[in-house]
Enzyme design. Structure first.
Site, PDB file in Angstrom:
ATOM      1  N   GLU A   1       0.857  -1.186   0.000  1.00 21.02           N
ATOM      2  CA  GLU A   1       0.000   0.000   0.000  1.00 21.02           C
ATOM      3  C   GLU A   1       0.897   1.241   0.000  1.00 21.02           C
ATOM      4  OE1 GLU A   1      -3.517  -0.474   2.094  1.00 21.02           O
ATOM      5  OE2 GLU A   1      -4.241   1.527   1.621  1.00 21.02           O
TER       6      GLU A   1
ATOM      7  N   GLU B   1      -2.391   0.485  13.315  1.00 22.35           N
ATOM      8  CA  GLU B   1      -3.522   0.914  12.489  1.00 22.35           C
ATOM      9  C   GLU B   1      -4.853   0.722  13.215  1.00 22.35           C
ATOM     10  OE1 GLU B   1      -3.915  -1.490   8.942  1.00 22.35           O
ATOM     11  OE2 GLU B   1      -5.076   0.064   7.936  1.00 22.35           O
TER      12      GLU B   1
HETATM   13  C1  BGC Z   1      -5.353   2.820   4.502  1.00 24.21           C
HETATM   14  C2  BGC Z   1      -5.865   3.881   5.406  1.00 24.21           C
HETATM   15  C3  BGC Z   1      -6.704   4.775   4.576  1.00 24.21           C
HETATM   16  C4  BGC Z   1      -7.865   3.938   4.194  1.00 24.21           C
HETATM   17  C5  BGC Z   1      -9.017   4.615   3.586  1.00 24.21           C
HETATM   18  C6  BGC Z   1      -6.521   2.024   4.051  1.00 24.21           C
HETATM   19  O1  BGC Z   1      -6.204   0.961   3.276  1.00 24.21           O
HETATM   20  O2  BGC Z   1      -4.367   2.059   5.085  1.00 24.21           O
HETATM   21  O3  BGC Z   1      -5.052   4.367   6.320  1.00 24.21           O
HETATM   22  O4  BGC Z   1      -6.999   5.991   5.087  1.00 24.21           O
HETATM   23  O5  BGC Z   1      -7.486   2.818   3.449  1.00 24.21           O
HETATM   24  O6  BGC Z   1     -10.047   4.237   4.283  1.00 24.21           O
END
Ligand code: BGC
Length: 816
Positions: free
Chosen positions: A424, A694
Site C-alpha cells: 500500500e 492501524e
Molecule cells: C489505509 C488507510 C486509509 C484507508 C481509507 C486504508 O487501506 O491504510 O489508512 O486511510 O485505506 O479508508
C-alpha cells in the site's frame, strides 16, 4: 551535499550570515528562506527579531542589507538549470520479467583545475549516482515522489571535492521506484510509464572562470549490473557476481524539461541505526533477528562465503503468538532482500531502490552463525529537523510518545504514507490531515507538507474533489469526507504553527474548490451524497453484542463540510478576501442549520449516539451554544457506558480529548489516555508496540491478530493524541491571532495522577519550554519563552482548576 532549491542558505541551519558586501555590519541570523512563487531566483529572508534595528534609519539600513544579500549569495539551486543535457535511456533490450536496474556511465578527462562542480540529476524511476566510485550526496530514493504527471523534482549536488585530475567516471544506476515499479495495491506496474530514463548535467567551472557542461547525451553508455531486481513493495535482489560491463550506447529521448522543479522538501536520508537485540530460532525453525524497534529502512549486512551463496532476508513487524515470523499482514508485498555472494572476501550488502517496515528479519542461507556484528538496521526517513520533546511521570505515556514519533519517522518518506510495510504505502489524505498537527510538534514539517500539499492541489479533480491518495494512483478516486478535507485542514494547521501566509495563499484556490464541491453536491445545504470511509476503524464489538460505535457517514460529512467552510473563512480573513469571508459565513450558517435540522433532537441528542458524533459536533461548533454542555454530557455518559473506553475511529479520535478538556471533562480525558485495555492508546503499548498501530486491536487480547487484510503495526493516525499531549497536558499552544508562536499560550492541564510533565518546542523564534510538577500537593511550573515573543501563561491549582493569568515577555520564569 544535496542542495535543495531555496533551502541551503548559509543561515538556514542557525549559522550566522554575514553580508559579504558590508563586512563591518553585525551578523544576521536568517530564519527559513521563503520561496517566492514564480521567482525561482528569489527568496524572502526572515530575520530573528534580535536583529531588528529599531530606528527608522536602521530599518532602512536593514532593508538595504536584505537587498544586498539577495544578490550577493550563491543561491544554490535557485537559478533555474539551463538544461543542455538530454534525456537518455538504456540501449540494450531489457528482460521484461525481472527488469534489472539500468547502469549508465560517462567517462571524461579533466586537464584543467576545477573551481566548482555541480551536478543536477533526475530520472524516471529512482537513481543513485557515484563519481569516481564515491556516492553523490546522502539522499535516498531520489528524485522523490511527486505527482509525476505534472512535476518531477531534480536534485543539485556540489561534487567539486569528488573530482580528480585526469580521468573521471560518473555512474548513475536507475531502479523502477514509484515511476514504473510495483507499489500500492493490486500489484500493478508502470503507473507513470514503461521506461526508465535519466537526465544528468554536470556543470564545471574551471579556475580560469571558463565553464563546461557534461550532460547526459548519446556519448553515454548503458548496461546491467549486480542489481537484478528492485521494487518498492517486493524488495531487491543483488547478485554480486555480475560485472558491470558489456556497455552499449544509449538512446536519447524527448521528455523535455517543462515539468522539472528543484527539489522542495528535505530528502530521505539515513538516520538511527539499530543492532540486533536478540538472535533466535523460532518454533518453525526460522532464524530471526529482533532489532527491538519497528522501523522503516533496511538492514546492512556483512558476510563472507563462497561465490554463489544465496542469502535472503525477509522482513516482519511482529511475531505471532507462537513466536513465529509473521508476514501475512504485508499482503502482496514480498519485502525480501536477496543477496548472492561473489566470494571475494568480506562483502557488504544493502538495498538501494526499496524500503521495508520491520522490526524482525528472517535470514536464510547465511553462511555460518548470525552474529550481531554483521547486521545493522538503519532507519530512513525525511530529513526533517526534530522540534519537539515530551516527557512525563508515566512511563507508558512516554512509550506512547516514542511510538508516535516512530510512526511519523516511518511514514514520512517524501510523502506522508498510511503505512510502510504492506502493498500500500500511499499518501492517504485522511491519515495525513488527522496527524498533521501532531507531526508539527515532533518535527519541522513545513517544507514536507508544503511540497505535498502542492501535489494535493495538482491532483484535485476539476470538480473540486481532492483525491483519496496523493500522488493520485487510484485514478481520481476522491471526495471522501475527512480525507478530502486535507485541502483545508493542513494549510490552516501549517499557518497556525509556522505563521506562513504564503502557504495559505498558495492553497487557497484548492481550499475553495473543495468547499464548492461540497456545496454543489448538497441539497438544501445538506451534503448527503457520495461514498465515504466514515469514522474509519472505529470500535467494533468483539462479541457482536450490539455495541459497535458506528457513526452515520453523512452526519460526519456535514460536520466536515462545516469545518472546511470555517477554515476557508479563516483563510479568507487572513488573506484579506473579505467578500469571500462574508459569502462563506452565510453558507456556514446554513450548513449548521441543515445539520441541526437533520441530525439533532431538540434536547441536543444526536442521531448517531456515538462518541465521534458528539466529538465532531462539539469540536466544529455545530450546535447552538445552549445545547453544547448537554451534548458534552451525552459524550461523557457514552464514554462511561463503555467503561471509560474510547470507541472513536480515524475521524473522531484526534478531537476526543480536546473536546473533553474544553467542556470541563479533563478527568475523563485522562481516564481515556491512561486506559490500558482495548480499545485505548495504551493497550498496544502494553502489548509491546514500538509504533502506533492501524487498529486498536491489531493484536487481540487473546494474542490473535486482526484480519491480515488490514493490520499494519505502523500507521500514524491514532498518534494524533500527541497534539493533545503537547497542547493540553503540557500546555504549549499558539495564539491563532499571532500564529507561528509569535504569541504563545501556555495553559497546562494537570491530571491523571501525573507528578510532572515537561515539553519543549523549537519554533522559528527559539525554544519554548514548559516543565510542570506537583510537589507537596502544589502546582509548580518553569517556563521558557523565546526572544521576540510574548506569552499568556495560565497557572492552575493542583487540581487543574482555577487558573490565574500572567502576560509575560521573553525570559525564564517560575510559577507556583
Ligand atoms: C489505509 C488507510 C486509509 C484507508 C481509507 C486504508 O487501506 O491504510 O489508512 O486511510 O485505506 O479508508
Amino acid at each position: 551535499m544535496l542542495a535543495g532549491a531555496r533551502t541551503d542558505w548559509p543561515g538556514q541551519r542557525g549559522h550566522d550570515l554575514q553580508c559579504l558586501h558590508c563586512l563591518a555590519l553585525k551578523q544576521f541570523r536568517v530564519l527559513s528562506p521563503i520561496p517566492i512563487i514564480n521567482q525561482p531566483n528569489l527568496v524572502t529572508l526572515n530575520f530573528t527579531d534580535t536583529d531588528m534595528l529599531i530606528s527608522s534609519t536602521q530599518k532602512l539600513f536593514k532593508l538595504l542589507m536584505v537587498l544586498i544579500m539577495l544578490v550577493s549569495f550563491d543561491t544554490k539551486g535557485q537559478t533555474p538549470v539551463n538544461w543542455q543535457a538530454k534525456w537518455i535511456q538504456a540501449g540494450f533490450k531489457e528482460d521484461s520479467a525481472t527488469r534489472p536496474a539500468h547502469y549508465f556511465r560517462k567517462s571524461f578527462t579533466l586537464s584543467r583545475k576545477v573551481k566548482q562542480a555541480k551536478i543536477y540529476i533526475t530520472c524516471h524511476g529512482l537513481y543513485e549516482a557515484t563519481l569516481n566510485g564515491k556516492r553523490i550526496g546522502r539522499a535516498y530514493l531520489t528524485p522523490g515522489w511527486t505527482e509525476y504527471k505534472k512535476r518531477l523534482q531534480y536534485q543539485e549536488y556540489d561534487v567539486t571535492s569528488q573530482l580528480q585530475p585526469g580521468n573521471n567516471t560518473l555512474d548513475v544506476v536507475l531502479g523502477d521506484g514509484w515511476y514504473r515499479g510495483n507499489f500500492g495495491f493490486g500489484g500493478h506496474r508502470n503507473y507513470y510509464g514503461k521506461e526508465l530514463a535519466l537526465l544528468c548535467q554536470l556543470e564545471l567551472t574551471y579556475s580560469n572562470g571558463k565553464k563546461e557542461v557534461i550532460g547526459s547525451d548519446d556519448s553515454w553508455q548503458s548496461t546491467n549490473g549486480p542489481i537484478r531486481y528492485a521494487e518498492i513493495n517486493n524488495g531487491e535482489t543483488i547478485d554480486a557476481r555480475m560485472p558491470v560491463k558489456n556497455w552499449t550506447v544509449v538512446r536519447t529521448a524527448n521528455y523535455g524539461y517543462n515539468d522539472l522543479i528543484p527539489t522542495e522538501a528535505e530528502p530521505i536520508t539515513k538516520h538511527e541505526t539499530f543492532k540486533p537485540v536478540k538472535i533466535f530460532t523460532t518454533p518453525k525453525g526460522e532464524k530471526v533477528i529482533d532489532f527491538g524497534q519497528n522501523l522503516v529502512g533496511w538492514v546492512m549486512m556483512k558476510v563472507s562465503g563462497p561465490a554463489g551463496t544465496k542469502i535472503t532476508i525477509r522482513h516482519a513487524e511482529v511475531l505471532d503468538k507462537e513466536g513465529n515470523f509473521y508476514t501475512e499482514n504485508l499482503r502482496g508485498a514480498k519485502a525480501t532482500s536477496t543477496y548472492i555472494l561473489n566470494g571475494n572476501g568480506e562483502e557488504n550488502f544493502e538495498p538501494h531502490f526499496t524500503y521495508y517496515g520491520f522490526r524482525f528479519i528472517a535470514v536464510d542461507g547465511y553462511p555460518g552463525d548470525l552474529k550481531p556484528d554483521n547486521f545493522t538496521a538503519v532507519a530512513l526517513y525525511a530529513d526533517m529537523a526534530p522540534t519537539g520533546t515530551f516527557e512525563c511521570s508515566n512511563p507508558l505515556l512516554n512509550q506512547l510518545q516514542h511510538n508516535i514519533q516512530w510512526g511519523q519517522k516511518g511514514n514520512f518518506l517524501d510523502v506522508p504514507t498510511d503505512c510502510p510495510q504492506r502493498d500500500e504505502r500511499l499518501g492517504w489524505t485522511g491519515d495525513a490531515q488527522v496527524f498533521s498537527r501532531t507531526a508539527a510538534f515532533n518535527f519541522n514539517v513545513h517544507r514536507f507538507f508544503s511540497k505535498w500539499m502542492k501535489d494535493v492541489a495538482l491532483d484535485q479533480r476539476p470538480d473540486g474533489a481532492a483525491t483519496n491518495v496523493v500522488p493520485d494512483v487510484l485514478n481520481g478516486a476522491g471526495g471522501a469526507t475527512g480525507w478530502a478535507d486535507v485541502t483545508t485542514i493542513i494549510p490552516w494547521n501549517m499557518y497556525l504553527v509556522y505563521g506562513d501566509k504564503d502557504f495559505l495563499e498558495r492553497q487557497y484556490p484548492s481550499m475553495k474548490a473543495w468547499v464548492d464541491y461540497m456545496t454543489h453536491n448538497s441539497v438544501n445545504d445538506l451534503w448527503n451524497k457520495g461514498r465515504h470511509f466514515g469514522d474509519w476503524l472505529s470500535y467494533r464489538s468483539p462479541n457482536d453484542d450490539g455495541s459497535d460505535a458506528i457513526t452515520d457517514k453523512y452526519e460526519i460529512a456535514q460536520c466536515f463540510y462545516a469545518h472546511s467552510t470555517q477554515l476557508l473563512i479563516n483563510a479568507a480573513k487572513v488573506l484579506g478576501k473579505t467578500d469571500d469571508a462574508r459569502q462563506y459565513e452565510e453558507l456556514l450558517k446554513k450548513i449548521k442549520d441543515a445539520y441541526n435540522h437533520e441530525y439533532v433532537t431538540a434536547s441536543g441528542r444526536l442521531m448517531s449516539n456515538t462518541q465521534t458524533a458528539y466529538v465532531l459536533a462539539l469540536q466544529f461548533d455545530m450546535l447552538p451554544e445552549a445545547t453544547r454542555p448537554v451534548a458534552a454530557k451525552y459524550l461523557a455518559d457514552n464514554i462511561q457506558m463503555y467503561n471509560n473506553h474510547l470507541t472513536t475511529g480515524f475521524l473522531g479520535t484526534p478531537y476526543l480529548c480536546h473536546v473533553l478538556s474544553r467542556f470541563g471533562y479533563d478527568d475523563l480525558a485522562y481516564k481515556l489516555l491512561l486506559q490500558d485495555t482495548y480499545p485505548s492508546w495504551l493497550y498496544p503499548v502494553k502489548k509491546g508496540a514500538t509504533t502506533i498501530w492501524e487498529r486498536w486491536d491489531g493484536i487481540k487480547p487473546d494474542g490473535n491478530f486482526q484480519a491480515s487484510s488490514m493490520n499494519s503495526f505502523n500507521h500514524y493516525a491514532y498518534g494524533a493524541i500527541g497534539d493533545w499531549m503537547y497542547r493540553v497536558m503540557a500546555g504549549i499552544d499558539t495564539d491563532p491571532d499571532y500564529p507561528g508562536y509569535k504569541k504563545i499560550i501556555i495553559k497546562p492541564h494537570p491530571g491523571g495522577k501525573l507528578t510532572y510533565c515537561k515539553a519543549s518546542l523549537k519554533t522559528q523564534y527559539g525554544i519554548i519550554s514548559v516543565n510542570w510538577h506537583i510537589e507537596d500537593n502544589k502546582f509548580k511550573m518553569d517556563v521558557v519563552v523565546p526572544k521576540n515573543t510574548t506569552a499568556a501563561v495560565f497557572v492552575p491549582d493542583a487540581d487543574g482548576k482555577n487558573y490565574t493569568e500572567h502576560d509575560i515577555k521573553a525570559g525564564e520564569y517560575h510559577f507556583e
